[in-house]
Every structure is written in structure tokens, then in C-alpha cells.
Write an enzyme that holds these catalytic residues in place. Structure first.
Site, mmCIF file in Angstrom:
data_model
loop_
_atom_site.group_PDB
_atom_site.id
_atom_site.type_symbol
_atom_site.label_atom_id
_atom_site.label_comp_id
_atom_site.label_asym_id
_atom_site.label_seq_id
_atom_site.Cartn_x
_atom_site.Cartn_y
_atom_site.Cartn_z
ATOM 1 N N LYS A 87 0.757 -1.239 -0.133
ATOM 2 C CA LYS A 87 0.018 0.025 0.025
ATOM 3 C C LYS A 87 0.721 1.305 -0.115
ATOM 4 O O LYS A 87 0.526 2.156 -0.554
ATOM 5 C CB LYS A 87 -1.022 0.024 1.148
ATOM 6 C CG LYS A 87 -2.084 -1.058 0.880
ATOM 7 C CD LYS A 87 -3.318 -0.771 1.886
ATOM 8 C CE LYS A 87 -4.508 -1.612 1.358
ATOM 9 N NZ LYS A 87 -4.218 -2.846 1.954
ATOM 10 N N GLU A 109 -10.070 6.706 2.838
ATOM 11 C CA GLU A 109 -11.175 5.620 3.503
ATOM 12 C C GLU A 109 -10.320 4.469 3.996
ATOM 13 O O GLU A 109 -9.115 3.910 3.429
ATOM 14 C CB GLU A 109 -12.069 5.053 2.333
ATOM 15 C CG GLU A 109 -11.555 3.926 1.707
ATOM 16 C CD GLU A 109 -10.409 4.290 0.660
ATOM 17 O OE1 GLU A 109 -10.188 5.403 0.391
ATOM 18 O OE2 GLU A 109 -9.702 3.406 -0.063
ATOM 19 N N SER A 376 1.722 -9.772 -0.914
ATOM 20 C CA SER A 376 1.462 -8.220 -0.582
ATOM 21 C C SER A 376 1.707 -7.623 0.682
ATOM 22 O O SER A 376 1.933 -6.493 0.809
ATOM 23 C CB SER A 376 0.002 -7.967 -1.104
ATOM 24 O OG SER A 376 -0.934 -8.844 -0.039
#
Ligand SMILES: *Cc1c(COP(=O)(O)O)cnc(C)c1O
Length: 396
Positions: A87, A109, A376
Site C-alpha cells: 500500500k 477511506e 502483498s
């Protein structure tokens, strides 16, 4: 791949209220300029290297390969990035872009809190104000991440509308953005939402496959036979696929969260169970009820329980260029435990969905074939939940 009106086949687009169009047009114009700006790209590269710890390693999982007895398995280690997941690639890109646009405030969000923490991190680094919208239900379930965001200097606003979870947090962030466009950038967390977000987020995450393609060519002198990654909204997956899309010999496989199974209502597997619809500003596939309302979704992994999928994935599915497979909670938990004890790598439970599929197909492949799996994120955050799944409560 990008076409000028933000469509991927029939998917994508900009289904937003008129009040948001100006913000989207401003963002698109700025992005088209800065993505070609050498100074912007130099700065981003430096942030990736010096702050986020890129390039991430491409690790040959030798023990796992030997144990499964088939294809060679390589792991793309996004879990080794600063903040522990892919991210950070997206938020550093968007925060830098926002700063160049003269914005002083980021809003975001978050569901489980991972994207909120990443955005709060980038905001702290770049001296920006940061407000994170989070479903009230999620603020209770993820109290630790709420505290992290506050520690990083961000404000967290609990959202009480709808089911008080991720989809409501997205809607609230969009509403807030229409009210305050001048100084605010909406740092969206995945390859979803209205154009240009799916393209911008894809481009910032494409660093994964840009590196991985070079790394595998250097290590093996050839391309992999398959690339796989887990899919929530789809940002780590599209980032892992992107530079392999023109390589037709490379199978691209997205692993969706099936939860308790695609034949139950407790699932988040959008391609397996969803239908085409329009939501959060885009046309794509969504989990829907019989009335076409967005259905509640479930997965053991909070990062994968989004009721839709990014429009570029919907397109790759329609054209058959990528395959999407469901992976259940049980399979993901087994893969979580397997990678931990086999390679000494505790993956995020999201990433464990991709590991699970690699475990499924590697034994049927030959030793001269290669699978590349994106890890990830790291799994520290999930340890208590996995223990609970196995009937052990670590907190009482
Ligand atoms: C958020 C998250 C995901 C899901 O998001 P995508 O946009 O589908 O990549 C997957 N893995 C980890 C570790 C995450 O934090």
C-alpha cells in the site's frame, strides 16, 4: 492499456455527481503532466528507495519448491516494504502528486485500517493534514490501527451510515471531497472508483511487476509461466500483472477471497459470484443481492472483503487475459501456516490466498516451470485472528 476516457472495455468510467467532476478533471490533468515530469519521477523513485525500501526482493522459495515437488516458486516480497505491505507504493505516489498540486490535506477511506495507516504515514512524512474515514464497526474491530493513525498525527472519523464498514467509508470520503476540493486530495486505496483513480493507482503499483520482470530475467533468464496475487480491490494484483500483460505466455491469476465458499453468502469472491453494476463511481463487477443492492461480503481477511473489483480486472476477466480463482478461508489459513513453517515467512492473510493457489497448482507443473507469487504484506497483524480461527484466544 489506458484509454483517454477511463474505460477498460465497458468497465470503468466516471459515474459521479457533477460536483465531483471538477476535482476528477483537475486530478487527471495534473497526473497526465506529472507522470511525464522527470523531477516528479526522480522524487518518487527516491521515496521508494530511501523511505519504502524498494526494490523489494524476489526470493526463490527453495524449501517450498522442493516440498511441493513441481514448479519453481519465487516470492515477490512486498511484505518487506516500510509499513509492511504494497500500500505504501500507492500512497507515496498520490501524496507526492497532491503536494505538487498544492494540496495540503489528504483524506482517505479505510476498512481494516491498513490503507488509513499508510496514508497517515505519507501525510506525516510530507507534512500534510490527514483525515481518515472508517466505518464505526471497523474502528471497534481494529482499535490498534485507529491508535496507529492517531499516533501518526491523523484524525479518524467513524462512519455510522449503512453497514458502518468499508463501503460506507468510501462513500463518506467521496462526500467529504465534494465539500472541500480546494485544499484536499482524496487518496483512494485501490484500483477502483471513478477515472482517473484506477489508472493512477495501477501506475504507482506497477513498480511491482517492473521490478519482478527484471529480477526474474536476471535470475532465470526467462519469464515466469504464471504470476499470481490476491485480489481485494485489486491493486497489488494489477501492479503484479501490469508489465507481464503483453507477455502472452505468462498466465495471470488473481486469487479472490471465497470466505466460507462461493456457494454460501459468506463470501467476497466478486468475479465468481458478482454481476455487472455501477457503484463508487465505476462500472465493474459487484457482489449484489436479488434487488441489485450491494451485498454484504465476508472473508477472514479484512483487506479482501470489498464487494467489488477494479474495472481493469473486470476487463482482463472479460477478455480472458487473466483468470480469477476463489480461495476459501480454510485454504488461506493453511497456506498462512504452511509458509510460516516452511520458509519462515509469516504472510498477511490476504497474501496467503495467493500462496494457497500456488500450493494447489505447483505440484501439477514441471520443475522447469516458474510461478511468481506476490506476498502483498506481512502477517504480524493477523496472528491473533488466525489463533482465534484455530480455537485459541491470545487476549484473555
Ligand atoms: C489492502 C491489502 C490487500 C488488498 O488490496 P488490493 O487493492 O486488492 O491489493 C491485499 N494484501 C494486503 C497485505 C493488504 O494490506
Amino acid at each position: 492499456m489506458t484509454n483517454p476516457n477511463g474505460r477498460f472495455g465497458v468497465h470503468g468510467g466516471q459515474y459521479v455527481p457533477e460536483t465531483l467532476m471538477n476535482a476528477l478533471l483537475e486530478l487527471e490533468k495534473a497526473y497526465e503532466f506529472y507522470k511525464k515530469d522527470p523531477a516528479f519521477n526522480r522524487e518518487l523513485k527516491e521515496l521508494f528507495q530511501e523511505y519504502a525500501n524498494r526494490p523489494s526482493r524476489l526470493y526463490y522459495a527453495e524449501k517450498m519448491t522442493r516440498d511441493l515437488g513441481g514448479a519453481k516458486i519465487y516470492l515477490k516480497r512486498e511484505d518487506l516494504n516500510h509499513t509492511g505491505a504494497h500500500k505504501i507504493n500507492n500512497v507515496l505516489g498520490q501524496a507526492l502528486l497532491a503536494k505538487k498540486m498544492g494540496k495540503t490535506r489528504l483524506i482517505a477511506e479505510t476498512g481494516a485500517g491498513q490503507h488509513g495507516v499508510a496514508t497517515a504515514t505519507a501525510a506525516a512524512l510530507m507534512d500534510m493534514e490527514c483525515v481518515v474515514f472508517m466505518g464505526e464497526e471497523d474502528t471497534r474491530r481494529q482499535a490498534l490501527n485507529v491508535y496507529r493513525m492517531k499516533l501518526l498525527g491523523s484524525e479518524v472519523i467513524p462512519v455510522t451510515t449503512g453497514t458502518a464498514t468499508l463501503k460506507d467509508a468510501v462513500s463518506e470520503a467521496m462526500r467529504e471531497w465534494t465539500k472541500r476540493i480546494d485544499d484536499t486530495h482524496y487518496c483512494l486505496g485501490s484500483v477502483m472508483g471513478p477515472h482517473p483513480f484506477p489508472t493512477i493507482v495501477r501506475d504507482f503499483q506497477a513498480v511491482i511487476s517492473r521490478e519482478a520482470r527484471e529480477q526474474i530475467l536476471e535470475k532465470e533468464g526467462r519469464l515466469p509461466d504464471a504470476v499470481m496475487a490476491c485480489v481485494g480491490g485489486g491493486s497489488n494484483a494489477i501492479g503484479s500483472f501490469y508489465h507481464f500483460i503483453p507477455d502472452e505466455s505468462v498466465r495471470l491469476i488473481g486469487c479472490e477471497a471465497a470466505g466460507r465458499g462461493v456457494d454460501t453468502r459468506e463470501t467476497a469472491a466478486t468475479i465468481a459470484t458478482g454481476r455487472m453494476g455501477i457503484f463508487h463511481g465505476m462500472k465493474s463487477y459487484f457482489c449484489q443481492d436479488q434487488y441489485g443492492q450491494i451485498a454484504p461480503v465476508y472473508s477472514i481477511s479484512a483487506g479482501l472483503d470489498y464487494p467489488g473489483i477494479g474495472p481493469e480486472h473486470a476487463y482482463l476477466h472479460d477478455t480472458g487475459r487473466a483468470e480469477y480463482v476463489p480461495v476459501t478461508d480454510e485454504e488461506a489459513v493453511e497456506a498462512f501456516e504452511y509458509l510460516s513453517r516452511t520458509e519462515g515467512i509469516i504472510p498477511a492473510v490476504e497474501s496467503a490466498h495467493a500462496i494457497a493457489h500456488a500450493m494447489k497448482i505447483a505440484p501439477g507443473m514441471s520443475p522447469d516451470q516458474i510461478i511468481l507469487v506476490t506476498v502483498s504484506g506481512r502477517g504480524d497483524k493477523d496472528v491473533a485472528a488466525i489463533a482465534r480461527y484455530r480455537g485459541e484466544d491470545l487476549h484473555d
